[in-house]
Motif scaffolding. Structure first.
Motif, PDB file in Angstrom:
ATOM      1  N   LEU A  76     -20.646 -40.972  13.474  1.00 26.79           N
ATOM      2  CA  LEU A  76     -20.898 -39.541  13.248  1.00 26.79           C
ATOM      3  C   LEU A  76     -19.607 -38.766  13.479  1.00 26.79           C
ATOM      4  O   LEU A  76     -19.020 -38.825  14.560  1.00 26.79           O
ATOM      5  N   GLY A 112     -25.083 -31.521   4.182  1.00 30.02           N
ATOM      6  CA  GLY A 112     -24.045 -32.551   4.248  1.00 30.02           C
ATOM      7  C   GLY A 112     -23.334 -32.668   5.579  1.00 30.02           C
ATOM      8  O   GLY A 112     -22.278 -33.285   5.686  1.00 30.02           O
ATOM      9  N   ASN A 116     -29.644 -35.769   8.336  1.00 31.08           N
ATOM     10  CA  ASN A 116     -30.405 -36.951   7.904  1.00 31.08           C
ATOM     11  C   ASN A 116     -29.740 -38.224   8.405  1.00 31.08           C
ATOM     12  O   ASN A 116     -30.408 -39.169   8.831  1.00 31.08           O
ATOM     13  N   PHE A 117     -28.424 -38.199   8.354  1.00 31.54           N
ATOM     14  CA  PHE A 117     -27.638 -39.372   8.756  1.00 31.54           C
ATOM     15  C   PHE A 117     -27.922 -39.720  10.218  1.00 31.54           C
ATOM     16  O   PHE A 117     -28.178 -40.876  10.570  1.00 31.54           O
ATOM     17  N   ASP A 177     -38.033 -33.395   7.158  1.00 34.61           N
ATOM     18  CA  ASP A 177     -36.810 -32.917   6.519  1.00 34.61           C
ATOM     19  C   ASP A 177     -37.103 -31.656   5.697  1.00 34.61           C
ATOM     20  O   ASP A 177     -38.241 -31.428   5.277  1.00 34.61           O
ATOM     21  N   ASN A 215     -31.828 -26.402   7.314  1.00 36.45           N
ATOM     22  CA  ASN A 215     -30.586 -25.665   7.048  1.00 36.45           C
ATOM     23  C   ASN A 215     -30.604 -24.299   7.726  1.00 36.45           C
ATOM     24  O   ASN A 215     -29.579 -23.619   7.814  1.00 36.45           O
ATOM     25  N   CYS A 287     -15.171 -39.400   6.216  1.00 39.40           N
ATOM     26  CA  CYS A 287     -16.339 -39.846   5.431  1.00 39.40           C
ATOM     27  C   CYS A 287     -15.894 -40.718   4.266  1.00 39.40           C
ATOM     28  O   CYS A 287     -16.530 -41.732   3.960  1.00 39.40           O
ATOM     29  N   CYS A 326     -20.138 -33.681   3.810  1.00 43.70           N
ATOM     30  CA  CYS A 326     -19.695 -34.973   3.261  1.00 43.70           C
ATOM     31  C   CYS A 326     -20.552 -35.420   2.084  1.00 43.70           C
ATOM     32  O   CYS A 326     -20.429 -36.553   1.613  1.00 43.70           O
TER      33      CYS A 326
HETATM   34  N1  LIG Z   1     -21.066 -35.710  10.371  1.00 47.32           N
HETATM   35  C1  LIG Z   1     -21.074 -36.782   9.565  1.00 47.32           C
HETATM   36  N2  LIG Z   1     -20.483 -37.935   9.958  1.00 47.32           N
HETATM   37  C2  LIG Z   1     -20.466 -39.015   9.145  1.00 47.32           C
HETATM   38  N3  LIG Z   1     -21.012 -39.044   7.896  1.00 47.32           N
HETATM   39  C3  LIG Z   1     -21.608 -37.909   7.462  1.00 47.32           C
HETATM   40  C4  LIG Z   1     -21.673 -36.739   8.270  1.00 47.32           C
HETATM   41  N4  LIG Z   1     -22.332 -35.787   7.570  1.00 47.32           N
HETATM   42  C5  LIG Z   1     -22.678 -36.341   6.379  1.00 47.32           C
HETATM   43  N5  LIG Z   1     -22.235 -37.601   6.310  1.00 47.32           N
HETATM   44  C6  LIG Z   1     -22.344 -38.506   5.151  1.00 47.32           C
HETATM   45  O1  LIG Z   1     -22.889 -37.729   4.074  1.00 47.32           O
HETATM   46  C7  LIG Z   1     -24.183 -38.229   3.703  1.00 47.32           C
HETATM   47  C8  LIG Z   1     -25.120 -37.035   3.503  1.00 47.32           C
HETATM   48  O2  LIG Z   1     -25.295 -36.404   4.753  1.00 47.32           O
HETATM   49  P1  LIG Z   1     -26.754 -36.009   5.304  1.00 47.32           P
HETATM   50  O3  LIG Z   1     -27.791 -36.416   4.315  1.00 47.32           O
HETATM   51  O4  LIG Z   1     -26.907 -36.482   6.691  1.00 47.32           O
HETATM   52  O5  LIG Z   1     -26.613 -34.441   5.269  1.00 47.32           O
HETATM   53  P2  LIG Z   1     -27.656 -33.382   5.791  1.00 47.32           P
HETATM   54  O6  LIG Z   1     -27.024 -32.628   6.901  1.00 47.32           O
HETATM   55  O7  LIG Z   1     -28.959 -34.034   6.095  1.00 47.32           O
HETATM   56  O8  LIG Z   1     -27.750 -32.461   4.508  1.00 47.32           O
HETATM   57  P3  LIG Z   1     -29.012 -31.627   3.940  1.00 47.32           P
HETATM   58  O9  LIG Z   1     -29.239 -30.504   4.882  1.00 47.32           O
HETATM   59  O10 LIG Z   1     -28.556 -31.198   2.587  1.00 47.32           O
HETATM   60  O11 LIG Z   1     -30.168 -32.585   3.885  1.00 47.32           O
HETATM   61  C9  LIG Z   1     -24.609 -39.111   4.852  1.00 47.32           C
HETATM   62  O12 LIG Z   1     -25.440 -40.179   4.394  1.00 47.32           O
HETATM   63  C10 LIG Z   1     -23.304 -39.642   5.398  1.00 47.32           C
HETATM   64  O13 LIG Z   1     -22.878 -40.753   4.613  1.00 47.32           O
END
Ligand SMILES: Nc1ncnc2c1ncn2[C@@H]1O[C@H](COP(=O)(O)OP(=O)(O)OP(=O)(O)O)[C@@H](O)[C@H]1O
Length: 336
Positions: A76, A112, A116-117, A177, A215, A287, A326
């Protein structure tokens, strides 16, 4: 479940040894034979045997705090608050054999940034199969609860679903989510499950975990991050106390947060509001490197820079934070 019937120990031992003796010749059928022998000898219960092949909830698997800490540290990027709070919350919760209520976390931040990650990382540390586990349940508002006129039906279904799954496995994990797209009031259907009740209709929810992803509050989080940036202060100096209260109040008063005027906030049933900070250029490069590593490619810094340069950043003048975090890194890498 006790193994049905038991041979005398001599006969049983012979059977087990015979099966093992054949093991060297034909392993598969022998495996079955050993299994059968084990059950017959009472060495293994049917349940032990079944759980060797199928996913069982069983006694709560102890959380490996070291493994979770390493996952959060290495995978992360740019989310020191989320990493710190999630590790503390989960290790504290899972080390308590008799929690008074389920653990409820609400993760907030722009697209991003890793919400979710992180829920995937958490799921993998709680149940071996992670998001694929029978005991981890993901709800996506726009997919599972799309129509406002069906709120009452959704609430009934949600209560039935959660009651059934926690009855099957006390340590079930429920991830919601796109909370910010949830119709106001819908989530209050689960309030009884999150409250300080020993049991509700004979079911204890106190070992379950609920994770909300939203969000909502992203603007507030970005505003605070920008203030630190402009004051020349380190991102890592931002503390939970700089954001958590304002985040919970902002979400409570935001009609488009899924938690608008929710009893979950009003009754303080959400244990932590966890801010996900906007990601900077350097995090986007991390990333890209992580994605290249995941694909088994050698890290090519020219490609890393090219992909990061293709992303768009805000605010207009300073171009500090990635508009999509990302997200889209993977697809952009496909075209390098
Ligand atoms: N802080 C982070 N560290 C490492 N990888 C990240 C990070 N944020 C995003 N990623 C990468 O980007 C991809 C998409 O991020 P993620 O789905 O977690 O975003 P999110 O915050 O849930 O977005 P949303 O609100 O649009 O759902 C992840 O699967 C991961 O590969």
């Amino acid at each position: 479940m006790r193994a049905a019937g038991r041979l005398g120990s001599g006969a049983a031992l012979w059977l087990l040894l015979a099966a093992q003796a054949v093991a060297a010749i034909e392993p598969i059928s022998v495996g079955i034979a050993i299994g059968a022998a084990s059950v017959i000898t009472g060495y293994l219960s049917y349940r032990d045997l079944y759980c060797r092949f199928a996913e069982c909830c069983g006694k709560q698997r102890p959380l490996n705090a070291t493994a979770l800490k390493l996952d959060l540290k290495e995978k992360l990027f740019g989310q020191h608050l989320a990493a710190e709070v999630i590790l503390k919350a989960l290790t504290g919760f899972r080390s308590n054999d008799n929690p008074k209520k389920p653990l409820t976390l609400s993760l907030h931040g722009w697209a991003g940034t890793g919400k979710n990650f992180v829920s995937q990382i958490v799921a993998e540390n709680l149940h071996a199969k992670g998001l694929k586990s029978n005991f981890v349940h993901l709800f996506v508002s726009t997919l599972h609860f799309p129509h406002e006129q069906h709120i009452k039906l959704y609430q009934d279904q949600l209560q039935t679903w959660i009651r059934g799954n926690v009855s099957a496995c006390a340590s079930s994990v429920f991830i919601f989510d796109e909370m910010d797209k949830l119709h106001p009031g819908l989530i209050d259907a689960i309030k009884p499950f999150l409250d300080y009740y020993e049991q509700v209709d004979g079911v204890s929810y106190r070992k379950a975990i609920f994770i909300f992803l939203s969000n909502a509050g992203g603007d507030l989080i970005t505003k605070t991050a920008l203030e630190f940036w402009r004051a020349g202060r380190r991102r890592e100096d931002i503390q939970l106390k700089d954001l958590e209260h304002a985040l919970s109040v902002g979400v409570f008063n935001n009609k488009h947060s899924g938690l608008w005027r929710s009893g979950l906030i009003y009754k303080r049933l959400i244990d932590y509001f966890i801010p996900f900070l906007p990601l900077e250029y350097t995090h986007v490069k991390m990333c890209v490197r992580a994605e290249m590593k995941a694909r088994g490619s050698a890290i090519d810094e020219d490609v890393v820079t090219r992909v990061a340069e293709e992303m768009t950043f805000y605010p207009k003048g300073e171009k500090i934070y990635s508009d999509r975090g990302c997200k889209t890194v993977q697809s952009r890498l496909d075209f390098q």
